[in-house]
Scaffold this motif. Structure first.
Motif, PDB file in Angstrom:
ATOM      1  N   ILE A 211       0.851  -1.199   0.000  1.00 44.43           N
ATOM      2  CA  ILE A 211       0.000   0.000   0.000  1.00 44.43           C
ATOM      3  C   ILE A 211       0.885   1.246   0.000  1.00 44.43           C
ATOM      4  O   ILE A 211       1.648   1.471   0.952  1.00 44.43           O
ATOM      5  N   ASP A 239      -1.978   1.802  -5.264  1.00 39.76           N
ATOM      6  CA  ASP A 239      -1.189   3.002  -5.568  1.00 39.76           C
ATOM      7  C   ASP A 239      -1.911   3.741  -6.688  1.00 39.76           C
ATOM      8  O   ASP A 239      -2.316   3.115  -7.667  1.00 39.76           O
ATOM      9  N   ASP A 260      -7.465   6.181   0.728  1.00 42.57           N
ATOM     10  CA  ASP A 260      -7.094   4.922   1.395  1.00 42.57           C
ATOM     11  C   ASP A 260      -7.986   4.607   2.597  1.00 42.57           C
ATOM     12  O   ASP A 260      -8.367   3.454   2.805  1.00 42.57           O
ATOM     13  N   TRP A 332       3.311  -1.220   4.062  1.00 41.86           N
ATOM     14  CA  TRP A 332       3.076   0.150   3.595  1.00 41.86           C
ATOM     15  C   TRP A 332       4.325   1.000   3.744  1.00 41.86           C
ATOM     16  O   TRP A 332       5.204   0.712   4.547  1.00 41.86           O
ATOM     17  N   THR A 333       4.362   2.080   2.936  1.00 48.21           N
ATOM     18  CA  THR A 333       5.476   3.040   3.036  1.00 48.21           C
ATOM     19  C   THR A 333       4.896   4.457   2.893  1.00 48.21           C
ATOM     20  O   THR A 333       3.853   4.749   3.480  1.00 48.21           O
ATOM     21  N   VAL A 336       1.256   5.947   2.399  1.00 42.79           N
ATOM     22  CA  VAL A 336       0.398   5.954   3.591  1.00 42.79           C
ATOM     23  C   VAL A 336       0.900   6.978   4.606  1.00 42.79           C
ATOM     24  O   VAL A 336       0.143   7.830   5.078  1.00 42.79           O
ATOM     25  N   ALA A 346      -2.693   4.089   8.496  1.00 41.75           N
ATOM     26  CA  ALA A 346      -1.789   3.016   8.941  1.00 41.75           C
ATOM     27  C   ALA A 346      -2.536   2.077   9.890  1.00 41.75           C
ATOM     28  O   ALA A 346      -2.402   0.842   9.820  1.00 41.75           O
ATOM     29  N   ILE A 349      -4.822  -0.331   8.213  1.00 39.97           N
ATOM     30  CA  ILE A 349      -4.086  -1.514   7.719  1.00 39.97           C
ATOM     31  C   ILE A 349      -3.870  -2.499   8.879  1.00 39.97           C
ATOM     32  O   ILE A 349      -4.114  -3.708   8.751  1.00 39.97           O
ATOM     33  N   SER A 368       5.091  -1.846   8.389  1.00 40.84           N
ATOM     34  CA  SER A 368       5.611  -0.589   7.866  1.00 40.84           C
ATOM     35  C   SER A 368       7.059  -0.805   7.429  1.00 40.84           C
ATOM     36  O   SER A 368       7.869  -1.297   8.209  1.00 40.84           O
TER      37      SER A 368
END
Ligand SMILES: Nc1nc2c(c(=O)[nH]1)N[C@H]1C(S)=C(S)[C@@H](COP(=O)(O)OP(=O)(O)OC[C@H]3O[C@@H](n4cnc5c(=O)[nH]c(N)nc54)[C@H](O)[C@@H]3O)O[C@H]1N2
Ligand SMILES: Nc1nc2c(c(=O)[nH]1)N[C@H]1C(S)=C(S)[C@@H](COP(=O)(O)OP(=O)(O)OC[C@H]3O[C@@H](n4cnc5c(=O)[nH]c(N)nc54)[C@H](O)[C@@H]3O)O[C@H]1N2
Ligand code: SF4
Ligand SMILES: [Mo]
Length: 742
Positions: A211, A239, A260, A332-333, A336, A346, A349, A368
């Motif tokens: 994500i 994305d 999101d 995720w990065t 998010v 976050a 998720i 993460s």
């Protein structure tokens, strides 16, 4: 302290760092080049150390000849990269030899020019000016901005020196731009900032959900780890752009930017209705599920599809793929973390992992991925938002524990956490902060809404910049530049994304009078007059031992790591590794929460949620397009101070700024491929080359952050919980440049 004792202390330090030197070198700026044998290495051998760019933390084997690092190759034995490296890793030695390395301290003279000075003069200038400011305006008028790119030992020394020694209240770092959201999300949901995974989970999943993460560009070796997965996994990318990662995935959902939260709540609602709740796990190990279930019940297909731009069939597929997985991992990065409602995204998720029981087992997790090589070290040990060792400034028992370990008075420890990066800038604007020390970060390029950022830095009474180059955008604004040794020129440890403490080593001499940040901090401590407080902080490894003591009893306990040699032998060691675990070496890859026990007092994880909000700046008639920003290529690193020094890396990426523009918008605007266009937001206007591509959807453009002008456009919105900037959303227009003006 007198100049003589200072020079003595300096001589002693430099002596230990580099071998015999004459005192004159301390007083005269000049070069003594790379090339002498670092004390601990034989002239011709190889040695393995962790890469100094991204948080993947690959092991690189450096080849030495006559005491000089001459080349390197990815280490096949290192458990992270298994013989692989990306272009930045392969080229990691080249930026050390760049001609614009800072080789001597530089002080701005009466004519406004930066002028070479020796170290005693530099330290006297810094301490003199900072003390004068603090004397007039109080110690809270000084602050520092640090980094996720120096060893943990250096971060800890800086944080302790600035706050306990020099009396600063405020210091933050570029990890605020990057990981603050994950930190807050994990703390609130799990009770501690604790990414739960090991990289092996990439290989063990049957469903991998990425994500806002473009692994192929930003963490190429983690993508390689996915490619080693033998389960023929579904790879799902959420994305807005069809990135390299999205193109290589099995499923790509090009959601509307910043939708999101609605999408993930809608997804949770679906999963609950499909009966995909792991009741036993939820009942035994979590709190707040019933409230969460009631909250997401309102997120019906129609609303979710309208907000996210997904069709009902796509939403169906997404839910089916996740529901069908036995080992689902969600990663995720920055797509998010950099949002106006990032923390709740976050946690949305995390909630999906919790409700489906996808945590604590192989191939699972709410994961993460970190950004910089040592962002994780800064989260635990930088003494900015957290008190050293993941402690809390506001808790008296934590302050006492840290004071006891360090042998200092409780009162030396501030009772509040630092102001955040954006609040520090606001305080500069308001005149409360007047002296700033910037270490290993380049805010005059990377901070959001650049013209404002530069104006603010320009208002400081005294700006000290400590960098390996004298040419960065921020260094150009400095009153004093302190020349720093770089990765490869000093010892210490980094902590990577999977919580692995890895070793770095000195394999090259820093140029000229440049010193390891560690030694610069020691010298500042001496010059400030608080050197006694740091009498035990004599070397990186001595500090590592102090950090071990500070970690005792914390979730990030590393008391079981005996010494640097043990890290070297094991290929790094993940936290936690408490001494109580016994003398045997730990398993190579370990994940958290296998027992279902989280770090809250009751051992349970929490479902945390909120009502979605629109972004503060949305497209309008005058600014109809959404600007996304991020990483452009695997060979460009951030503000490019390092990567642009490598001819090889330069050849692998566009030299000048460009924007991705959809063919639909290009046609409507009369823009053709390769044309220079003007991009305008309410904050500024820049020129860039149009790259017409279906990577972006109509209505959106993308500009890589690696070019200085990108942040002249961005809108300064922040997540209210993490204060992380929302770099990936603002309203712009694109127009042809009048040919007469082009
Ligand atoms: N080559 C290279 N590698 C790097 C770095 C580098 O500078 N260069 N930097 C390192 C650092 S510090 C970091 S933090 C990481 C960053 O790693 P990533 O986060 O993977 O990189 P970004 O390109 O910033 O953002 C990822 C994606 O988020 C998407 N995105 C934008 N808006 C949204 C949204 O609203 N929702 C969703 N779901 N996605 C969205 C963007 O289209 C982009 O493709 O990379 C690390 N690795
Ligand atoms: N528009 C937009 N902006 C962004 C982002 C985005 O996605 N979009 N991403 C944000 C993110 S996630 C991040 S992490 C930041 C990164 O932003 P910055 O931290 O500003 O970027 P870097 O270029 O990595 O800057 C590191 C600096 O440290 C210096 N340096 C390197 N090694 C050493 C050392 O050992 N010692 C010392 N003293 N100096 C050293 C380098 O020369 C360089 O000047 O950018 C943020 N900015
Ligand atoms: S993936 Fe990251 S850690 Fe590995 S070589 Fe590339 S930049 Fe270095
Ligand atoms: Mo980052």
């Amino acid at each position: 302290m007198s100049a003589r004792t200072l020079a003595g202390a300096l001589g002693d330090l430099i002596h230990r760092q580099t071998g015999p030197l004459t005192r004159d070198l301390l007083r005269t700026p000049g070069h003594f080049g790379l090339g002498q044998v670092p004390a601990r290495l034989a002239p011709d051998q190889t040695t393995t150390m962790v890469c100094g760019y991204c948080s993947t933390g690959c092991g690189l084997t450096v080849h030495m000849k006559e005491g000089q690092a001459v080349n390197l190759s990815p280490s096949a034995a290192y458990p992270v990269n298994l013989g692989m490296a990306c272009p930045k890793g392969w080229e990691a030695l080249t930026p050390l030899r760049a001609p614009d390395r800072a080789t001597t301290p530089l002080l701005r003279n009466a004519r406004g020019k930066l002028e070479a000075v020796n170290w005693p003069e530099a330290l006297q200038a810094m301490v003199g000016r900072f003390k004068a400011i603090a004397g007039r305006h109080g110690p809270a008028s000084l602050a520092f901005l640090s980094t996720g790119q120096i060893p943990t030992e250096e971060m800890a020394l800086l944080g302790a020196l600035a706050k306990f020694g020099m009396g600063m209240l405020h210091g933050d770092g570029n990890t605020r731009q990057c990981m603050a959201t994950a930190v807050v999300a994990y703390k609130q949901s799990f009770g501690f900032d604790s990414p739960p995974y090991a990289y092996r989970d990439f290989e063990e999943s049957d469903v991998i959900v990425l994500i806002g993460a473009n692994l192929c560009i930003a963490h190429p070796i983690l993508w390689e780890r996915i490619c080693r997965n033998k389960n023929n996994p579904a790879i799902v990318v959420l994305d807005p752009r069809k990135t390299e990662t999205a193109a290589a995935a099995t499923h790509h959902f090009a959601l509307t930017p910043k939708s999101d939260l609605v999408l993930l709540y809608g997804l949770a609602n679906r999963l609950i209705r499909m009966g995909r709740v792991d009741r036993a796990f939820v009942d035994a190990h979590t709190n707040g599920f019933a409230d969460f279930e009631a909250h997401v019940a309102a997120f019906e297909t129609e609303q979710v599809c309208a907000a996210s731009g997904l069709t009902a069939a796509e939403l169906d597929t997404l839910a089916q793929v996740i529901a069908g997985g036995k080992r689902v991992s969600l990663w995720w990065t920055m797509g998010v973390n950099q949002s106006h409602e990032a923390t709740r995204v976050a946690q949305a998720i995390i909630n999906i992992a919790l409700l489906t029981g996808n945590i604590g087992r192989p191939g699972t997790g709410a994961n993460s991925i970190t950004g910089q090589c040592n962002a994780m070290g800064s989260r635990m040990f930088s003494n900015t938002t957290n008190l050293l060792g993941g402690h809390d400034f506001t808790l008296p028992e934590h302050r006492r524990k840290v004071a006891d370990v360090l042998g200092i008075a409780d009162e030396a420890i501030p009772q509040t956490a630092s102001a955040s990066y954006d609040q520090i800038l606001e305080k500069i604007l308001g005149g409360q902060i007047r002296g700033l020390w910037v270490i290993a970060t380049n805010p005059a390029h990377s901070w959001i809404n650049q013209s404002y950022a530069r104006d603010i830095l320009g208002r400081l009474d005294f700006l000290v910049v400590q960098d390996m180059y004298a040419t960065t955008e921020t260094a150009e604004q400095a009153h004093l530049l302190l020349p720093a040794a770089a990765w490869g020129e000093k010892d210490g440890t980094f902590i990577n994304s999977e919580r692995r403490v890895g070793l770095l080593k000195k394999v090259a001499r820093p140029p000229g009078l440049a010193l390891a940040d560690f030694h610069i901090f020691r010298l500042v401590a001496e010059a400030w007059g608080c050197g006694d407080m740091f009498s035990r902080w004599t070397s990186p490894e001595a500090v590592f031992n102090i950090l071990k003591d500070l970690s005792r009893g914390q979730p990030c306990d590393i008391t079981g790591i005996r010494d640097y040699q043990m890290l070297d032998r094991q290929g790094g060691i993940q936290w936690p590794f408490p001494a109580a675990a016994g003398p045997q070496a730990p398993a190579v890859e370990r994940r958290l929460f296998e027992d279902g026990v989280f770090f809250h007092k009751d051992g349970k994880a929490r479902f945390i949620f909120d009502a979605p909000r629109p972004p503060p700046e949305v497209p309008s008639r005058d600014f109809p397009l959404i600007l996304l920003t991020g990483r452009g290529s695997s060979s460009q690193w951030h503000t490019q101070t390092r990567t642009k020094k490598s001819p090889v890396l330069r050849r692998l990426a566009p030299a000048e700024i460009y924007l991705e523009l959809s063919p639909v918008d290009a046609r409507a605007l009369g823009i053709t491929m390769g044309e220079i266009v003007e991009v305008t937001s309410r904050r500024g206007s820049i020129r860039a080359r149009a790259f017409v591509t279906n990577i972006v959807k109509p209505g959106q453009i993308f500009i890589p952050m690696h070019y200085e002008k990108a942040n002249r456009l961005t809108f300064p919105a922040f997540d209210p919980h993490s204060r992380q900037p929302s770099y990936k959303y603002c309203a712009v227009r694109v127009a042809r440049v009048d040919p007469a003006m082009a």
